[in-house]
Design a protein around this motif. Sequence first.
Motif, PDB file in Angstrom:
ATOM      1  N   VAL A 121      -8.783 -12.431   0.728  1.00 47.27           N
ATOM      2  CA  VAL A 121      -8.018 -12.810   1.902  1.00 47.27           C
ATOM      3  C   VAL A 121      -6.891 -11.804   2.116  1.00 47.27           C
ATOM      4  N   GLY A 122      -6.800 -11.258   3.314  1.00 48.71           N
ATOM      5  CA  GLY A 122      -5.705 -10.339   3.622  1.00 48.71           C
ATOM      6  C   GLY A 122      -5.955  -8.901   3.209  1.00 48.71           C
ATOM      7  N   SER A 123      -7.155  -8.597   2.731  1.00 49.07           N
ATOM      8  CA  SER A 123      -7.408  -7.231   2.261  1.00 49.07           C
ATOM      9  C   SER A 123      -7.637  -6.265   3.424  1.00 49.07           C
ATOM     10  N   GLY A 124      -7.753  -6.788   4.638  1.00 47.53           N
ATOM     11  CA  GLY A 124      -7.870  -5.906   5.792  1.00 47.53           C
ATOM     12  C   GLY A 124      -9.302  -5.611   6.204  1.00 47.53           C
ATOM     13  N   LYS A 125     -10.102  -6.643   6.315  1.00 49.62           N
ATOM     14  CA  LYS A 125     -11.503  -6.444   6.687  1.00 49.62           C
ATOM     15  C   LYS A 125     -11.653  -6.157   8.187  1.00 49.62           C
ATOM     16  N   THR A 126     -10.727  -6.691   8.988  1.00 49.06           N
ATOM     17  CA  THR A 126     -10.868  -6.537  10.437  1.00 49.06           C
ATOM     18  C   THR A 126     -10.833  -5.066  10.856  1.00 49.06           C
ATOM     19  N   VAL A 127      -9.938  -4.321  10.270  1.00 47.41           N
ATOM     20  CA  VAL A 127      -9.849  -2.894  10.605  1.00 47.41           C
ATOM     21  C   VAL A 127     -11.139  -2.184  10.229  1.00 47.41           C
ATOM     22  N   PRO A 165      -0.334   1.399  12.889  1.00 48.09           N
ATOM     23  CA  PRO A 165       0.990   1.534  12.291  1.00 48.09           C
ATOM     24  C   PRO A 165       0.942   1.677  10.779  1.00 48.09           C
ATOM     25  N   PHE A 166      -0.245   1.697  10.202  1.00 47.88           N
ATOM     26  CA  PHE A 166      -0.319   1.822   8.738  1.00 47.88           C
ATOM     27  C   PHE A 166      -1.454   2.761   8.344  1.00 47.88           C
ATOM     28  N   GLN A 167      -1.447   3.137   7.075  1.00 47.07           N
ATOM     29  CA  GLN A 167      -2.512   3.959   6.503  1.00 47.07           C
ATOM     30  C   GLN A 167      -3.539   3.033   5.865  1.00 47.07           C
ATOM     31  N   LEU A 168      -4.790   3.403   5.934  1.00 42.37           N
ATOM     32  CA  LEU A 168      -5.799   2.593   5.253  1.00 42.37           C
ATOM     33  C   LEU A 168      -5.601   2.677   3.742  1.00 42.37           C
ATOM     34  N   LEU A 215      -5.081  -5.039  -2.205  1.00 35.70           N
ATOM     35  CA  LEU A 215      -4.508  -5.473  -0.933  1.00 35.70           C
ATOM     36  C   LEU A 215      -3.636  -4.360  -0.385  1.00 35.70           C
ATOM     37  N   PRO A 216      -3.378  -4.368   0.939  1.00 35.89           N
ATOM     38  CA  PRO A 216      -2.448  -3.379   1.486  1.00 35.89           C
ATOM     39  C   PRO A 216      -1.095  -3.505   0.792  1.00 35.89           C
ATOM     40  N   PRO A 217      -0.374  -2.389   0.718  1.00 37.22           N
ATOM     41  CA  PRO A 217       0.909  -2.427   0.013  1.00 37.22           C
ATOM     42  C   PRO A 217       1.931  -3.276   0.758  1.00 37.22           C
ATOM     43  N   GLY A 218       2.967  -3.652   0.052  1.00 29.39           N
ATOM     44  CA  GLY A 218       4.083  -4.334   0.694  1.00 29.39           C
ATOM     45  C   GLY A 218       3.908  -5.834   0.796  1.00 29.39           C
ATOM     46  N   ARG A 219       2.814  -6.351   0.272  1.00 32.30           N
ATOM     47  CA  ARG A 219       2.653  -7.802   0.285  1.00 32.30           C
ATOM     48  C   ARG A 219       3.486  -8.397  -0.832  1.00 32.30           C
ATOM     49  N   THR A 220       4.148  -9.511  -0.528  1.00 33.85           N
ATOM     50  CA  THR A 220       4.864 -10.180  -1.607  1.00 33.85           C
ATOM     51  C   THR A 220       3.925 -11.206  -2.224  1.00 33.85           C
ATOM     52  N   VAL A 236      -6.820 -16.880  10.005  1.00 34.29           N
ATOM     53  CA  VAL A 236      -5.652 -16.860  10.883  1.00 34.29           C
ATOM     54  C   VAL A 236      -4.551 -15.983  10.292  1.00 34.29           C
ATOM     55  N   ASP A 237      -3.904 -15.241  11.140  1.00 38.35           N
ATOM     56  CA  ASP A 237      -2.946 -14.238  10.677  1.00 38.35           C
ATOM     57  C   ASP A 237      -1.618 -14.392  11.423  1.00 38.35           C
ATOM     58  N   VAL A 238      -0.686 -15.135  10.839  1.00 35.88           N
ATOM     59  CA  VAL A 238       0.649 -15.293  11.417  1.00 35.88           C
ATOM     60  C   VAL A 238       1.670 -14.872  10.352  1.00 35.88           C
ATOM     61  N   GLY A 258      -9.105   1.185  -1.035  1.00 37.97           N
ATOM     62  CA  GLY A 258     -10.193   0.201  -1.009  1.00 37.97           C
ATOM     63  C   GLY A 258     -10.889   0.188   0.345  1.00 37.97           C
ATOM     64  N   GLN A 259     -10.099   0.233   1.409  1.00 39.16           N
ATOM     65  CA  GLN A 259     -10.682   0.241   2.758  1.00 39.16           C
ATOM     66  C   GLN A 259     -11.464   1.528   2.989  1.00 39.16           C
ATOM     67  N   ASN A 260     -10.870   2.652   2.605  1.00 43.21           N
ATOM     68  CA  ASN A 260     -11.557   3.927   2.814  1.00 43.21           C
ATOM     69  C   ASN A 260     -12.895   3.983   2.109  1.00 43.21           C
TER      70      ASN A 260
HETATM   71  P1  ADP Z   1      -8.832 -10.215   6.087  1.00 40.83           P
HETATM   72  O1  ADP Z   1      -9.449  -9.261   5.154  1.00 40.83           O
HETATM   73  O2  ADP Z   1      -8.377 -11.466   5.411  1.00 40.83           O
HETATM   74  O3  ADP Z   1      -9.671 -10.494   7.304  1.00 40.83           O
HETATM   75  P2  ADP Z   1      -7.106  -8.966   8.018  1.00 40.83           P
HETATM   76  O4  ADP Z   1      -8.102  -7.996   8.490  1.00 40.83           O
HETATM   77  O5  ADP Z   1      -6.801 -10.132   8.902  1.00 40.83           O
HETATM   78  O6  ADP Z   1      -7.493  -9.509   6.580  1.00 40.83           O
HETATM   79  O7  ADP Z   1      -5.775  -8.186   7.668  1.00 40.83           O
HETATM   80  C1  ADP Z   1      -4.615  -8.838   7.264  1.00 40.83           C
HETATM   81  C2  ADP Z   1      -3.399  -8.128   7.790  1.00 40.83           C
HETATM   82  O8  ADP Z   1      -3.213  -6.908   7.113  1.00 40.83           O
HETATM   83  C3  ADP Z   1      -3.474  -7.810   9.258  1.00 40.83           C
HETATM   84  O9  ADP Z   1      -2.238  -8.087   9.832  1.00 40.83           O
HETATM   85  C4  ADP Z   1      -3.807  -6.334   9.269  1.00 40.83           C
HETATM   86  O10 ADP Z   1      -3.351  -5.702  10.428  1.00 40.83           O
HETATM   87  C5  ADP Z   1      -3.056  -5.839   8.053  1.00 40.83           C
HETATM   88  N1  ADP Z   1      -3.598  -4.626   7.428  1.00 40.83           N
HETATM   89  C6  ADP Z   1      -4.898  -4.281   7.337  1.00 40.83           C
HETATM   90  N2  ADP Z   1      -5.034  -3.111   6.683  1.00 40.83           N
HETATM   91  C7  ADP Z   1      -3.804  -2.715   6.339  1.00 40.83           C
HETATM   92  C8  ADP Z   1      -3.280  -1.585   5.640  1.00 40.83           C
HETATM   93  N3  ADP Z   1      -4.081  -0.631   5.151  1.00 40.83           N
HETATM   94  N4  ADP Z   1      -1.949  -1.508   5.452  1.00 40.83           N
HETATM   95  C9  ADP Z   1      -1.142  -2.475   5.937  1.00 40.83           C
HETATM   96  N5  ADP Z   1      -1.564  -3.554   6.613  1.00 40.83           N
HETATM   97  C10 ADP Z   1      -2.873  -3.683   6.815  1.00 40.83           C
END
Ligand code: ADP
Length: 681
Positions: free
Chosen positions: A287-293, A255-258, A440-445, A545-547, A261-263
């Motif tokens: 934290v929250g930078s999107g490492k899982t993807v 549902p989002f674009q990388l 960090l991904p956009p839209g974070r407050t 944890v991601d809630v 930084g991720q690319n």
């Molecule tokens: P961490 O790097 O701390 O492990 P996560 O992989 O858990 O972070 O990602 C945190 C949240 O951000 C997840 O809900 C994930 O789906 C979301 N996310 C990851 N990449 C993006 C992105 N490029 N744009 C928006 N949301 C993203």
Amino acid sequence: MSKLSDYSEIPKAVVSRLQKLGINSLSQLIFHFPLRYLDETKIIRISDLRLGETAQVQAEVKLAEVIYKPRRTLLVKLSDGSGELYIRLLNFYPSQLQQLQAGTVFRILGEVRAGFFGYEMVHPQIRKASETAPVKTTLTPIYPTTAGLSQYTLAKWIDWALAQADLSEFFPANCYPTGMMSFAESMRLIHHPAQSIDLHQLESRQHPAWQRLAYDELLAQQLSMRRHYLSRHRLRAPNIQSDGALIRRFLDGLPFQLTDGQNKVIQEIHGDLNKAFPMNRLLQGDVGSGKTVVATIAALQAIASGYQVALMAPTEILAEQHFKKIAAWFESLGLSCVWLSGSQTKKQKQQHYEFISSGQAHLAIGTHALIQQQVSFAKLGLVIVDEQHRFGVEQRLMLKQKANTDEWIPHQLMMTATPIPRTLSMSYFADLDVSVIDGLPPGRTPIQTKLVNEERRDEVVQLIEKVCQAGTQVYWVCPLIEESEALQLKTALETFERLSADFPNLKVGLVHGKLKAAEKQQVMQAFYANEIQVLVSTTVIEVGVDVPNASIMVIEHAERMGLSQLHQLRGRVGRGSHKSTCILLFQTPLSQMARARLRVVYENTDGFKIAEEDLRLRGPGEFLGTRQSGLPMLKVADLERDKPVLRLAQQQADQILRQHPQGAQRQILRWLGTLQDLATV
Ligand code: ADP
Ligand code: MG
């Protein structure tokens, strides 16, 4: 390495005392350095003594008597013709009273103090001196020692070791900056400095002799790391070809674009996976930078080439979360993913083991459960370790060995949100390749951090009542009690009861390390589903944890936690669209250190900055100690102070390895002994 116990000339008693000091080998003995020095090279006239200085005089006893006020003391008056000096011994033997007879000449060394009768020394070093005894020509080293091992004996055996040891240069002069002191000269100087030496420079370890040793030590570390790095290049890795199609399908479904930084890091990982030797990459991202993807994309690449992937996480909660998220993604791609958990029945586990060993499972996720003996992969090509600092070197090694083949070593991707400051990644982690996700991904407050005195807890409770009524959720983290797990549990239960009473209108949940996996799972499930509004927790939720709906994090006794731990915990919120707050409750009085640490977390949101400050406040020993077991600590070099020398060592290492491989081996042995093996990740 020559062990001290192999030398028959050292008395056994001395060997065992040295062992108490952690000294087992010849090289450890010569690397046992003085704490400070005494100047016994000069004899000062009593009339020239200055208050506060440590000095040596030679004088004749005029009077020795035992006085009883204020307490039993041997008081001795001495004179050297220029003036009088008193010495005072509070604990003394009858033999000393006898020895200190009027008319005998002694050499006395101690700190000059103002006494009742004039200058005096309390418990000085006293030695009989015939008028002709030579004065020392070098400063006297004072070593750290242990009960039963006198300075004299220790110094004697260190000198012996210096004479035995090979102090030769291992590399030609052009491997050192011009004018650098030799190893032998540096060692001799530090153990026996000439009287003319600048003591301050020596004791603060800024003297050229120390510079040389720091360079040597850092060079040994670099050589060991780089040798490991280069030898990895000779290993065979799984042959992984990038498969754009599968990854494109995956990306299309997100549902989002990388982010950029991720690319960027995905490109770096792709580059590694395409090579013939195994990847050993550390992925750092806040934290929250999107490492899982990112990890998932790496996994897809391996899977597309016909390999299996293992993903290991430090906690059940985190492993489950990964599984849920990734299994959903995999399902839509027609791939299979299994999860190994402590909560599964024997039968379930058995099925999963078979699924893994038959090769049907493309990805296996789990905690340490993955390295159990029963687990065996059919074709393991990539291992991913999340929150790598929570695992020991050996556990990571065991995971790689699950490939069960001599044909290749799996690629390894490690991930961490606890950044390693640059000086450390240049030194202790020089055998890794490092990728960093910027931004960090956009839209974070942004998360607002508040430091709140425990006395104002009621206000915090009121605030929470209000925001939870409005629909958000809260983490409430119990104090860390390192000394006792039982106490930690008790505190968690008490906090849970207290908050349940505080919030009659909210559902309060509790999760802690002692819960069974299935129970933990239930609680977390209820929290995900907003059936629980306030989740009381020990630090088990620290990682990953991601809630997204949880937007308040309260941390009790924040002053007891490590900085990166606080930063990680804080990163649990700020994941949704709500405005998020992290409340650090602290109890007064605060030590200066605790105050400085809390300020760092309050003022900084960047994990790298926090890690650097943490390193600065605590030093590398402690900083690494809690994270990374088995790394040999530096004896001489200080990464901050010796940064220029570190750069130099780094620049030289590869060339030295190429041109002087045998010298390099001796250098590593001299400095790291057998510990070097542990440095390999
Ligand atoms: P961490 O790097 O701390 O492990 P996560 O992989 O858990 O972070 O990602 C945190 C949240 O951000 C997840 O809900 C994930 O789906 C979301 N996310 C990851 N990449 C993006 C992105 N490029 N744009 C928006 N949301 C993203
Ligand atoms: Mg994570």
